[in-house]
Design a protein around this motif. Structure first.
Motif, mmCIF file in Angstrom:
data_model
loop_
_atom_site.group_PDB
_atom_site.id
_atom_site.type_symbol
_atom_site.label_atom_id
_atom_site.label_comp_id
_atom_site.label_asym_id
_atom_site.label_seq_id
_atom_site.Cartn_x
_atom_site.Cartn_y
_atom_site.Cartn_z
ATOM 1 N N GLN A 1 -2.896 -8.732 -39.814
ATOM 2 C CA GLN A 1 -4.039 -8.015 -40.388
ATOM 3 C C GLN A 1 -3.758 -7.642 -41.848
ATOM 4 O O GLN A 1 -4.615 -7.803 -42.712
ATOM 5 N N ARG A 2 -2.563 -7.133 -42.119
ATOM 6 C CA ARG A 2 -2.197 -6.783 -43.501
ATOM 7 C C ARG A 2 -2.142 -8.032 -44.379
ATOM 8 O O ARG A 2 -2.600 -8.017 -45.520
ATOM 9 N N LEU A 3 -1.575 -9.096 -43.845
ATOM 10 C CA LEU A 3 -1.419 -10.332 -44.600
ATOM 11 C C LEU A 3 -2.775 -10.911 -44.998
ATOM 12 O O LEU A 3 -2.964 -11.331 -46.137
ATOM 13 N N SER A 4 -3.714 -10.919 -44.088
ATOM 14 C CA SER A 4 -5.022 -11.526 -44.338
ATOM 15 C C SER A 4 -6.014 -10.551 -44.963
ATOM 16 O O SER A 4 -7.031 -10.977 -45.512
ATOM 17 N N GLY A 5 -5.744 -9.258 -44.841
ATOM 18 C CA GLY A 5 -6.686 -8.278 -45.355
ATOM 19 C C GLY A 5 -7.877 -8.066 -44.432
ATOM 20 O O GLY A 5 -8.862 -7.456 -44.803
ATOM 21 N N GLU A 6 -7.781 -8.576 -43.211
ATOM 22 C CA GLU A 6 -8.862 -8.428 -42.231
ATOM 23 C C GLU A 6 -8.369 -7.630 -41.039
ATOM 24 O O GLU A 6 -7.207 -7.695 -40.671
ATOM 25 N N ALA A 7 -9.263 -6.894 -40.431
ATOM 26 C CA ALA A 7 -8.895 -6.069 -39.280
ATOM 27 C C ALA A 7 -9.361 -6.702 -37.974
ATOM 28 O O ALA A 7 -9.881 -6.024 -37.099
ATOM 29 N N SER A 8 -9.164 -8.006 -37.830
ATOM 30 C CA SER A 8 -9.552 -8.657 -36.571
ATOM 31 C C SER A 8 -8.473 -8.404 -35.519
ATOM 32 O O SER A 8 -7.283 -8.490 -35.799
ATOM 33 N N TYR A 9 -8.925 -8.044 -34.328
ATOM 34 C CA TYR A 9 -8.013 -7.718 -33.232
ATOM 35 C C TYR A 9 -8.061 -8.797 -32.171
ATOM 36 O O TYR A 9 -9.081 -9.473 -32.004
ATOM 37 N N LEU A 10 -6.965 -8.926 -31.443
ATOM 38 C CA LEU A 10 -6.943 -9.852 -30.321
ATOM 39 C C LEU A 10 -7.844 -9.323 -29.210
ATOM 40 O O LEU A 10 -7.908 -8.113 -28.988
ATOM 41 N N LYS A 11 -8.505 -10.247 -28.534
ATOM 42 C CA LYS A 11 -9.372 -9.890 -27.413
ATOM 43 C C LYS A 11 -8.964 -10.706 -26.204
ATOM 44 O O LYS A 11 -8.530 -11.845 -26.328
ATOM 45 N N PHE A 12 -9.140 -10.112 -25.024
ATOM 46 C CA PHE A 12 -8.847 -10.834 -23.798
ATOM 47 C C PHE A 12 -10.072 -11.662 -23.435
ATOM 48 O O PHE A 12 -11.184 -11.138 -23.298
ATOM 49 N N VAL A 13 -9.881 -12.969 -23.291
ATOM 50 C CA VAL A 13 -10.959 -13.883 -22.922
ATOM 51 C C VAL A 13 -10.458 -14.715 -21.761
ATOM 52 O O VAL A 13 -9.445 -15.403 -21.881
ATOM 53 N N CYS A 14 -11.142 -14.626 -20.630
ATOM 54 C CA CYS A 14 -10.816 -15.389 -19.437
ATOM 55 C C CYS A 14 -9.377 -15.199 -18.977
ATOM 56 O O CYS A 14 -9.097 -14.397 -18.143
ATOM 57 N N CYS A 15 -8.495 -15.934 -19.580
ATOM 58 C CA CYS A 15 -7.135 -16.041 -19.045
ATOM 59 C C CYS A 15 -6.042 -15.704 -20.050
ATOM 60 O O CYS A 15 -4.869 -15.999 -19.811
ATOM 61 N N GLY A 16 -6.409 -15.142 -21.184
ATOM 62 C CA GLY A 16 -5.392 -14.814 -22.177
ATOM 63 C C GLY A 16 -5.968 -14.082 -23.370
ATOM 64 O O GLY A 16 -7.177 -13.914 -23.497
ATOM 65 N N TRP A 17 -5.081 -13.652 -24.245
ATOM 66 C CA TRP A 17 -5.458 -12.931 -25.454
ATOM 67 C C TRP A 17 -5.579 -13.916 -26.607
ATOM 68 O O TRP A 17 -4.780 -14.840 -26.738
ATOM 69 N N GLU A 18 -6.596 -13.699 -27.469
ATOM 70 C CA GLU A 18 -6.774 -14.588 -28.612
ATOM 71 C C GLU A 18 -7.530 -13.886 -29.732
ATOM 72 O O GLU A 18 -8.240 -12.913 -29.503
ATOM 73 N N THR A 19 -7.332 -14.402 -30.938
ATOM 74 C CA THR A 19 -8.115 -13.904 -32.060
ATOM 75 C C THR A 19 -9.497 -14.521 -31.971
ATOM 76 O O THR A 19 -9.658 -15.628 -31.462
ATOM 77 N N THR A 20 -10.479 -13.812 -32.443
ATOM 78 C CA THR A 20 -11.827 -14.374 -32.492
ATOM 79 C C THR A 20 -11.989 -14.990 -33.872
ATOM 80 O O THR A 20 -11.926 -14.296 -34.880
ATOM 81 N N GLY A 21 -12.132 -16.275 -33.903
ATOM 82 C CA GLY A 21 -12.196 -16.977 -35.182
ATOM 83 C C GLY A 21 -10.819 -17.036 -35.817
ATOM 84 O O GLY A 21 -9.801 -16.835 -35.154
#
Length: 142
Positions: free
Chosen positions: A75-95
């Protein structure tokens, strides 16, 4: 003598200009330029020149108990506050988010996700074996 000097100077300048335009190669992109946390382990890098954009993809992993630290780092590196979300069977970034290396000007695509897991709450991340980070450098226009 003057012609010889000009010829040598042209040769030296040509050699230096070729080095400046060398094509990027697979590497530990984060360790080389972005000071990642020690808990983030470089797994390897793959080149796929036949795919669109001819990507170079560096893969990293982090134990589940340290995943939150790496999530904050990205998040600090990219300057974005995107969080991991649980989808179906695992955690992933959205986009994807992006990071630009200030030294080279290269732009890297960042993504993070876990291995398949039944643990759907952030408090359970310590029970997940590994999370993976992918850092992609496209070497051709997409």
């Amino acid at each position: 003598m003057k012609a010889l000097f000009k010829g040598c100077l042209a040769g030296v300048l040509w050699m230096f200009s070729n080095g400046a335009w060398a094509a990027p190669e697979c590497a530990d992109f984060l360790r080389d330029a972005a000071d990642p946390p020690q808990v983030l382990e470089f797994v390897g890098c793959e080149s796929a020149p036949q795919e669109q954009g001819a990507p170079l993809t560096a893969t990293y992993r982090v134990e589940g108990r340290y995943a939150h630290k790496v999530e904050r780092y990205l998040q600090r590196l990219s300057g974005e506050a995107s969080y991991l979300k649980f989808v179906c069977c695992g955690w992933e970034t959205t986009g994807f988010s992006y990071y630009r290396d200030q030294t080279t000007g290269r732009r890297y695509q960042l993504g993070m996700g876990s291995e398949e897991t039944p643990y759907s709450r952030r408090e359970q991340w310590g029970k997940i074996g590994y999370f993976y980070v992918r850092v992609v450098l496209f070497t051709e226009e997409v």
